[in-house]
Write a protein that holds these residues in place. Sequence first.
Motif, short mmCIF file in Angstrom:
data_model
loop_
_atom_site.label_atom_id
_atom_site.label_comp_id
_atom_site.label_asym_id
_atom_site.label_seq_id
_atom_site.Cartn_x
_atom_site.Cartn_y
_atom_site.Cartn_z
N ASP A 154 -3.56 1.45 -8.56
CA ASP A 154 -3.05 2.84 -8.29
C ASP A 154 -1.74 2.92 -7.68
O ASP A 154 -1.09 3.81 -7.33
CB ASP A 154 -3.90 3.68 -7.13
CG ASP A 154 -3.74 2.58 -5.78
OD1 ASP A 154 -4.18 3.19 -4.65
OD2 ASP A 154 -3.11 1.71 -6.00
N GLU A 155 -0.95 1.65 -7.84
CA GLU A 155 0.52 1.47 -7.60
C GLU A 155 1.32 1.43 -8.67
O GLU A 155 0.82 0.89 -9.91
CB GLU A 155 0.89 0.54 -6.64
CG GLU A 155 0.12 0.44 -5.50
CD GLU A 155 0.05 -0.72 -4.60
OE1 GLU A 155 0.72 -1.90 -4.80
OE2 GLU A 155 -0.06 -0.68 -3.19
N LEU A 156 2.50 1.72 -8.66
CA LEU A 156 3.42 1.79 -9.89
C LEU A 156 3.99 0.39 -9.99
O LEU A 156 3.92 -0.36 -9.18
CB LEU A 156 4.70 2.65 -9.70
CG LEU A 156 4.36 4.28 -9.41
CD1 LEU A 156 5.68 5.11 -8.96
CD2 LEU A 156 3.99 4.64 -10.95
N HIS B 1 -6.97 -2.98 2.10
CA HIS B 1 -6.94 -3.27 0.65
C HIS B 1 -5.79 -3.99 0.43
O HIS B 1 -4.65 -4.06 1.05
CB HIS B 1 -6.56 -1.85 0.17
CG HIS B 1 -5.96 -1.73 -1.36
ND1 HIS B 1 -4.75 -2.25 -1.64
CD2 HIS B 1 -6.48 -1.59 -2.78
CE1 HIS B 1 -4.41 -2.11 -2.98
NE2 HIS B 1 -5.49 -2.14 -3.47
N TYR C 56 7.89 -2.04 -0.85
CA TYR C 56 6.26 -2.32 -1.30
C TYR C 56 5.83 -3.50 -0.45
O TYR C 56 4.53 -3.18 -0.17
CB TYR C 56 6.31 -2.63 -2.77
CG TYR C 56 5.71 -1.49 -3.78
CD1 TYR C 56 6.72 -0.34 -3.87
CD2 TYR C 56 4.86 -1.53 -4.32
CE1 TYR C 56 6.43 0.80 -4.56
CE2 TYR C 56 4.33 -0.49 -5.11
CZ TYR C 56 5.42 0.86 -5.23
OH TYR C 56 4.82 1.82 -6.09
N ASN D 215 4.45 -1.72 2.38
CA ASN D 215 3.48 -0.97 1.92
C ASN D 215 1.99 -1.52 1.95
O ASN D 215 0.81 -1.47 2.47
CB ASN D 215 3.62 -0.16 0.37
CG ASN D 215 2.41 -0.17 -0.42
OD1 ASN D 215 1.50 0.78 -0.12
ND2 ASN D 215 2.31 -0.81 -1.36
N TRP D 216 2.23 -3.12 1.43
CA TRP D 216 0.92 -3.75 1.27
C TRP D 216 0.36 -4.18 2.81
O TRP D 216 -0.62 -4.29 2.94
CB TRP D 216 1.31 -4.98 0.53
CG TRP D 216 1.57 -4.53 -1.03
CD1 TRP D 216 0.77 -3.85 -1.56
CD2 TRP D 216 2.37 -5.29 -2.01
NE1 TRP D 216 1.38 -3.71 -2.92
CE2 TRP D 216 2.35 -4.61 -3.08
CE3 TRP D 216 3.43 -6.18 -2.05
CZ2 TRP D 216 3.33 -5.02 -4.24
CZ3 TRP D 216 4.34 -6.74 -2.79
CH2 TRP D 216 4.16 -5.94 -4.05
N ASN E 275 1.81 9.79 -10.04
CA ASN E 275 1.61 8.49 -10.64
C ASN E 275 2.14 8.75 -12.26
O ASN E 275 2.83 7.85 -12.85
CB ASN E 275 0.05 8.02 -10.33
CG ASN E 275 0.17 6.35 -11.05
OD1 ASN E 275 -0.03 6.39 -12.12
ND2 ASN E 275 0.39 5.52 -9.90
N ARG F 116 5.57 3.10 0.52
CA ARG F 116 5.47 3.08 -0.86
C ARG F 116 6.36 4.08 -1.50
O ARG F 116 6.97 4.19 -2.75
CB ARG F 116 3.93 3.27 -1.32
CG ARG F 116 3.90 3.16 -2.79
CD ARG F 116 2.57 2.53 -3.35
NE ARG F 116 1.26 3.01 -2.82
CZ ARG F 116 0.43 3.94 -3.40
NH1 ARG F 116 0.70 3.98 -4.72
NH2 ARG F 116 -0.56 4.18 -3.02
N ARG G 266 -1.26 -1.16 3.81
CA ARG G 266 -2.42 -0.90 3.17
C ARG G 266 -3.50 -1.82 3.58
O ARG G 266 -4.71 -1.42 3.90
CB ARG G 266 -2.31 -0.78 1.58
CG ARG G 266 -1.68 0.25 1.27
CD ARG G 266 -1.77 0.40 -0.12
NE ARG G 266 -2.97 1.03 -0.94
CZ ARG G 266 -3.37 1.10 -2.09
NH1 ARG G 266 -2.25 0.99 -2.97
NH2 ARG G 266 -4.52 1.66 -2.38
#
Lengths: 10, 212
Positions: free
Chosen positions: A8-10, B175, B162, B165-166, B60, B5, B169
């Motif tokens: 679901d990520e770019l 996740h 990102y 972001n990880w 997206n 993100r 998450r």
Amino acid sequence: YVARPVHDEL
Amino acid sequence: MNIFRLTGDLAHLLAIIILLLKIWKTRSCAGISGKSQILFAIVYTTRYLDLVTTYVSAYNTLMKIFFLGSSFATVYLIYVKFKATYDHNHDTFRIEFLILPAVILALLINHAFTPLEILWTFSIYLESVAILPQLFMVSKTGEAESITSHYLFALGSYRGLYILNWIYRYAMESHYDLIAIVAGIVQTVLYCDFFYLYITKVLKGKKLQLPA
């Protein structure tokens, strides 16, 4: 059956 | 979606727009590595094939279409429209040395051995090294226009955001995707040298000059 992980990520 | 993100995607969007504007306004792609742009077009094409199979969100889908369109537009501007200004002599990185290992690694380490998944994994590995021809070109010419360094800063920041972001998450949704995380860390580390030069020089109004 390995569920294909939805990316679901770019 | 989280703030890290979102800002990462916006930094990515900004980088692409900066590059397109630089080439279009100056009608020149001097100092830009066409090979890196070809790699990015390959990265987005192999990663966004799921545009036709899975719908995640309007955001997206729109972003994927923009990244695909802009990457091909950039390659077109460099190799067709402003071909005369393309710097062949300094854009000499052998990209087959990046593509082949990414293909092999994607076949060995992946989440599922299906065409779409292998292509996604290949795209993740390739993206982590796609900027090397550009960084190599900057080191060969020994300098970069400030607009090019702003482009590189935005592009390098996107994957760095990102990583935040990880972490977010993992903490909030438990996740994580190790393939994306490891490749993302490699990708961001490759910019560190550039980040240092950008912050110590470009932000002080100096030109980005690499020690010869």
